[in-house]
Design an enzyme around this catalytic site. Structure first.
Site, PDB file in Angstrom:
ATOM      1  N   GLY A   1       2.383   4.530  -1.057  1.00 58.12           N
ATOM      2  CA  GLY A   1       2.034   5.545  -2.036  1.00 58.12           C
ATOM      3  C   GLY A   1       0.558   5.695  -2.315  1.00 58.12           C
ATOM      4  N   THR A   2      -0.301   5.077  -1.500  1.00 56.75           N
ATOM      5  CA  THR A   2      -1.742   5.166  -1.778  1.00 56.75           C
ATOM      6  C   THR A   2      -2.241   6.611  -1.674  1.00 56.75           C
ATOM      7  OG1 THR A   2      -2.133   4.535   0.527  1.00 56.75           O
ATOM      8  CG2 THR A   2      -2.357   2.814  -1.138  1.00 56.75           C
ATOM      9  N   GLY A   3      -1.740   7.362  -0.675  1.00 58.50           N
ATOM     10  CA  GLY A   3      -2.196   8.739  -0.512  1.00 58.50           C
ATOM     11  C   GLY A   3      -1.776   9.628  -1.668  1.00 58.50           C
TER      12      GLY A   3
ATOM     13  N   THR B   1       0.818  -1.212   0.000  1.00 62.61           N
ATOM     14  CA  THR B   1       0.000   0.000   0.000  1.00 62.61           C
ATOM     15  C   THR B   1       0.855   1.268   0.000  1.00 62.61           C
ATOM     16  OG1 THR B   1      -0.119  -0.107   2.421  1.00 62.61           O
ATOM     17  CG2 THR B   1      -1.933  -1.119   1.180  1.00 62.61           C
TER      18      THR B   1
END
Length: 271
Positions: free
Chosen positions: A214-216, A212
């Site tokens: 780099g999801t933001g 997950t």
């Protein structure tokens, strides 16, 4: 085979991720995967991979502003996405350049403060500068729960807390707040979108995976692409969430820590 024409220009002001999973690298991939054109002003360099951040080198504020200036004067932008800015001086430079050359361009602010590994990416004294200089200009701001707590001093443990924090963040000036609920422990994931028209709760199921990283960054850039293409904030958020969900589900599994997403799941192999 005829390619789809590029639609929308997105200027990304953020830090670089040498591991390719977050930051400028994720931003470019996400914007491109959604058929918009990505431009960049690099605000910091990081030495990082899926296991952590091993060094941060801020870029000279005047040079960050110069990158923005030359791109805006020549190519222009239909939206601007702000990510990691590292310190107050860079924030001031970015805000000044935005006010001078792009004040009417929709601004998506992802208030990046802490990496997935726990490494701080924004100096503590810069939080107030971010709040005062950039949030009043934002079309939408996209904090996660720790970032919302840093901006508001409100502990966020449930959806009601999210509402209180989002309402306070809106008093800082942004037109909309997308408060991401991924740090809550519930199996049901809730993201809260608060605008002048009211609220909408986007729900989904938690995907149990370490991949997950780099999801933001990816979500905010996908929202910026939608806005650049003429979608409203609500529809940009909905499309971006669907894009990120599939990017997590199809993650390649690289690295020994928090691995990257599959940003290019929208892209067909070239013959």
């Amino acid at each position: 085979m005829q390619a789809n024409p590029i639609n929308g220009r997105v200027l990304i002001v953020a830090g670089s991720d040498s591991g390719g999973g977050a930051g400028i690298q994720a931003d470019i991939k996400a914007v491109s995967a959604l058929n918009a054109f990505a431009m960049t002003a690099i605000a910091a360099l990081t030495a990082q991979n899926t296991t952590g951040v091993y060094g941060v080198l801020p870029v000279d504020p005047a040079f960050v502003a110069l990158q923005m200036k030359v791109v805006l004067e020549d190519i222009g932008a239909d939206s601007i996405k702000i990510g990691m800015l590292a310190n107050a001086a860079v924030i001031e430079a970015v805000a000044g350049e935005y006010e001078e050359r792009a004040i009417n361009v929709p601004l998506v602010v992802d208030p990046v403060m802490v990496a997935k590994s726990g490494h701080f990416l924004l100096e503590p004294d810069a939080v107030q500068t971010l709040r005062k200089r950039l949030l009043p200009h934002a079309e939408v701001v996209t904090p996660n729960l720790p970032e919302a707590e840093a901006l508001t001093d409100i502990p966020v443990r449930n959806l009601d807390d999210m509402r209180r924090a989002a309402e306070m963040i809106r008093t800082f000036g942004p037109k909309a707040v997308l408060l991401k609920g991924g740090h809550l422990e519930d199996e049901r994931l809730c993201d809260l979108l608060l605008t002048e028209d009211g609220e909408e709760v986007f729900e989904g199921r938690r995907i149990h995976t370490p991949h997950t990283h780099g999801t933001g960054c990816t979500l905010a850039s996908a929202i910026a692409a939608g806005i650049a293409q003429g979608l409203n904030v609500r529809d940009s958020v909905a499309r971006a969430r669907a894009y990120v969900d599939e990017a997590i589900r199809s993650a390649p599994g690289f690295g020994h820590g928090h691995g990257p997403l599959n940003h290019l799941h929208t892209v067909r192999p070239f013959p």
